[in-house]
Design a protein around this motif. Sequence first.
Motif, PDB file in Angstrom:
ATOM      1  N   GLY A 129       2.139 -15.952  -2.226  1.00  0.00           N
ATOM      2  CA  GLY A 129       1.124 -16.185  -3.237  1.00  0.00           C
ATOM      3  C   GLY A 129      -0.088 -15.290  -3.057  1.00  0.00           C
ATOM      4  O   GLY A 129      -0.654 -14.780  -4.041  1.00  0.00           O
ATOM      5  N   GLU A 130      -0.482 -15.074  -1.805  1.00  0.00           N
ATOM      6  CA  GLU A 130      -1.612 -14.188  -1.544  1.00  0.00           C
ATOM      7  C   GLU A 130      -1.299 -12.765  -1.993  1.00  0.00           C
ATOM      8  O   GLU A 130      -2.147 -12.080  -2.580  1.00  0.00           O
ATOM      9  N   ARG A 131      -0.089 -12.303  -1.725  1.00  0.00           N
ATOM     10  CA  ARG A 131       0.295 -10.937  -2.103  1.00  0.00           C
ATOM     11  C   ARG A 131       0.431 -10.800  -3.623  1.00  0.00           C
ATOM     12  O   ARG A 131       0.052  -9.771  -4.182  1.00  0.00           O
ATOM     13  N   ALA A 170       2.110  -5.471 -10.621  1.00  0.00           N
ATOM     14  CA  ALA A 170       3.428  -5.650 -11.235  1.00  0.00           C
ATOM     15  C   ALA A 170       4.390  -6.135 -10.160  1.00  0.00           C
ATOM     16  O   ALA A 170       4.589  -5.457  -9.153  1.00  0.00           O
ATOM     17  N   SER A 171       4.993  -7.312 -10.357  1.00  0.00           N
ATOM     18  CA  SER A 171       5.835  -7.912  -9.324  1.00  0.00           C
ATOM     19  C   SER A 171       7.207  -8.265  -9.871  1.00  0.00           C
ATOM     20  O   SER A 171       7.379  -8.536 -11.063  1.00  0.00           O
ATOM     21  N   LEU A 172       8.181  -8.260  -8.968  1.00  0.00           N
ATOM     22  CA  LEU A 172       9.559  -8.653  -9.282  1.00  0.00           C
ATOM     23  C   LEU A 172      10.024  -9.632  -8.221  1.00  0.00           C
ATOM     24  O   LEU A 172       9.973  -9.325  -7.021  1.00  0.00           O
ATOM     25  N   ASP A 173      10.473 -10.813  -8.647  1.00  0.00           N
ATOM     26  CA  ASP A 173      11.053 -11.802  -7.740  1.00  0.00           C
ATOM     27  C   ASP A 173      12.556 -11.814  -7.960  1.00  0.00           C
ATOM     28  O   ASP A 173      13.033 -12.133  -9.053  1.00  0.00           O
ATOM     29  N   ILE A 174      13.314 -11.442  -6.923  1.00  0.00           N
ATOM     30  CA  ILE A 174      14.767 -11.292  -7.024  1.00  0.00           C
ATOM     31  C   ILE A 174      15.452 -12.604  -6.661  1.00  0.00           C
ATOM     32  O   ILE A 174      15.081 -13.263  -5.693  1.00  0.00           O
ATOM     33  N   GLN A 175      16.497 -12.967  -7.451  1.00  0.00           N
ATOM     34  CA  GLN A 175      17.273 -14.188  -7.190  1.00  0.00           C
ATOM     35  C   GLN A 175      16.317 -15.375  -7.067  1.00  0.00           C
ATOM     36  O   GLN A 175      16.279 -16.074  -6.061  1.00  0.00           O
ATOM     37  N   THR A 176      15.573 -15.612  -8.123  1.00  0.00           N
ATOM     38  CA  THR A 176      14.486 -16.584  -8.101  1.00  0.00           C
ATOM     39  C   THR A 176      14.946 -18.029  -8.092  1.00  0.00           C
ATOM     40  O   THR A 176      14.138 -18.934  -7.922  1.00  0.00           O
ATOM     41  N   GLY A 177      16.265 -18.274  -8.263  1.00  0.00           N
ATOM     42  CA  GLY A 177      16.731 -19.659  -8.344  1.00  0.00           C
ATOM     43  C   GLY A 177      16.177 -20.310  -9.599  1.00  0.00           C
ATOM     44  O   GLY A 177      16.218 -19.738 -10.687  1.00  0.00           O
ATOM     45  N   GLY A 178      15.610 -21.493  -9.463  1.00  0.00           N
ATOM     46  CA  GLY A 178      14.987 -22.162 -10.598  1.00  0.00           C
ATOM     47  C   GLY A 178      13.546 -21.767 -10.808  1.00  0.00           C
ATOM     48  O   GLY A 178      12.863 -22.363 -11.648  1.00  0.00           O
ATOM     49  N   LEU A 182       8.279 -19.018  -6.937  1.00  0.00           N
ATOM     50  CA  LEU A 182       7.376 -18.132  -7.659  1.00  0.00           C
ATOM     51  C   LEU A 182       6.327 -18.937  -8.427  1.00  0.00           C
ATOM     52  O   LEU A 182       5.155 -18.569  -8.468  1.00  0.00           O
ATOM     53  N   ALA A 183       6.734 -20.031  -9.039  1.00  0.00           N
ATOM     54  CA  ALA A 183       5.811 -20.846  -9.825  1.00  0.00           C
ATOM     55  C   ALA A 183       4.741 -21.507  -8.949  1.00  0.00           C
ATOM     56  O   ALA A 183       3.706 -21.930  -9.467  1.00  0.00           O
ATOM     57  N   SER A 184       4.984 -21.595  -7.640  1.00  0.00           N
ATOM     58  CA  SER A 184       3.998 -22.224  -6.753  1.00  0.00           C
ATOM     59  C   SER A 184       2.808 -21.310  -6.470  1.00  0.00           C
ATOM     60  O   SER A 184       1.798 -21.772  -5.921  1.00  0.00           O
ATOM     61  N   ALA A 185       2.894 -20.040  -6.828  1.00  0.00           N
ATOM     62  CA  ALA A 185       1.798 -19.102  -6.556  1.00  0.00           C
ATOM     63  C   ALA A 185       0.583 -19.466  -7.407  1.00  0.00           C
ATOM     64  O   ALA A 185       0.715 -19.746  -8.603  1.00  0.00           O
ATOM     65  N   THR A 218      13.325 -20.098 -16.653  1.00  0.00           N
ATOM     66  CA  THR A 218      12.644 -19.719 -17.893  1.00  0.00           C
ATOM     67  C   THR A 218      11.665 -20.808 -18.325  1.00  0.00           C
ATOM     68  O   THR A 218      10.509 -20.531 -18.668  1.00  0.00           O
ATOM     69  N   ALA A 219      12.123 -22.055 -18.295  1.00  0.00           N
ATOM     70  CA  ALA A 219      11.251 -23.165 -18.698  1.00  0.00           C
ATOM     71  C   ALA A 219      10.040 -23.296 -17.779  1.00  0.00           C
ATOM     72  O   ALA A 219       8.948 -23.642 -18.230  1.00  0.00           O
ATOM     73  N   LEU A 220      10.228 -22.992 -16.513  1.00  0.00           N
ATOM     74  CA  LEU A 220       9.148 -23.150 -15.538  1.00  0.00           C
ATOM     75  C   LEU A 220       8.185 -21.973 -15.536  1.00  0.00           C
ATOM     76  O   LEU A 220       6.971 -22.144 -15.395  1.00  0.00           O
ATOM     77  N   LEU A 221       8.710 -20.750 -15.718  1.00  0.00           N
ATOM     78  CA  LEU A 221       7.896 -19.549 -15.520  1.00  0.00           C
ATOM     79  C   LEU A 221       7.304 -18.974 -16.807  1.00  0.00           C
ATOM     80  O   LEU A 221       6.251 -18.332 -16.767  1.00  0.00           O
ATOM     81  N   HIS A 222       7.963 -19.169 -17.937  1.00  0.00           N
ATOM     82  CA  HIS A 222       7.411 -18.614 -19.180  1.00  0.00           C
ATOM     83  C   HIS A 222       6.001 -19.126 -19.472  1.00  0.00           C
ATOM     84  O   HIS A 222       5.150 -18.342 -19.922  1.00  0.00           O
ATOM     85  N   PRO A 223       5.694 -20.413 -19.235  1.00  0.00           N
ATOM     86  CA  PRO A 223       4.318 -20.851 -19.460  1.00  0.00           C
ATOM     87  C   PRO A 223       3.298 -20.158 -18.551  1.00  0.00           C
ATOM     88  O   PRO A 223       2.103 -20.135 -18.881  1.00  0.00           O
ATOM     89  N   ARG A 224       3.777 -19.589 -17.440  1.00  0.00           N
ATOM     90  CA  ARG A 224       2.892 -18.852 -16.534  1.00  0.00           C
ATOM     91  C   ARG A 224       2.784 -17.377 -16.921  1.00  0.00           C
ATOM     92  O   ARG A 224       2.104 -16.596 -16.262  1.00  0.00           O
TER      93      ARG A 224
END
Length: 255
Positions: A42-44, A50-58, A62-65, A86-92
């Motif tokens: 989260g700090e990073r 511009a960031s990419l999270d690979i194999q993000t699972g659900g 990433l959403a905890s950042a 998608t449901a979790l991250l699109h609002p972010r």
Amino acid sequence: MSSFDVLVAEAESAPTEGWDFSWFEGRATEERPSWRYAHAMGERLGRATASLDIQTGGGEVLASAPALPPLAVATEGWPPNVAKATALLHPRGAVVVASPEDAPLPFAAEAFDLVTSRHPVKAHFDEIARVLRPGGTYFAQHVGPASVFEVVEYFLGPQADEVRNGRHPDGERADAEAAGLEIVDLPAERLRIEFHDIGAVVHFLRKVVWMVPDFSVEKYRPRLRELHERIEADGPFVAHSTRHLFDARKPAKGK
């Protein structure tokens, strides 16, 4: 129904999508690595553009950042997880891209200054190095060798040395360096896990499907019942996970 049947039925009916492990509360415990990956990630992310999270699972990690970069992208290969992420991250404001784990990353070269991943099945370092900008960072927590093999070998028997030593940080270091990345830090830890009932074991094997690839309750019911009786008599079944933290950098141009 016996206590064994009740616990197994509960575990079989529990959803397995994503990387939410809250179902294990009160049923299993696992030590966490000292480096606190989600917090450090989260700090990073807060400093990235511009960031990419690979194999993000659900998408849970990433959403905890607390904050995401102006451009935040995640990939995931399993359709139920794609929908959940998608449901979790699109609002972010993060974009989720459906991409198979073994396929080349569907992005242009030098697109990201930070690539992250928590427990990738396999890190494709050539692709990671390709999409990183010069001076960019790969920051990820990997599963190490023989992780939770007390469970694996209980069901499958002793594993060959090459299987036990797969995912070793030394081998991954060599692969990362061969792809042109510089290792900044690569700490590793071995962590205690306790399974307090047989339901936790069943749910774990349904969720982390590569541990015992042919697992089903019906196929392994006798071994599950034996383990249930062992836990009832002797207390928690103890295993150990292994983790290592990749902090690698793509050299700046001219270096």
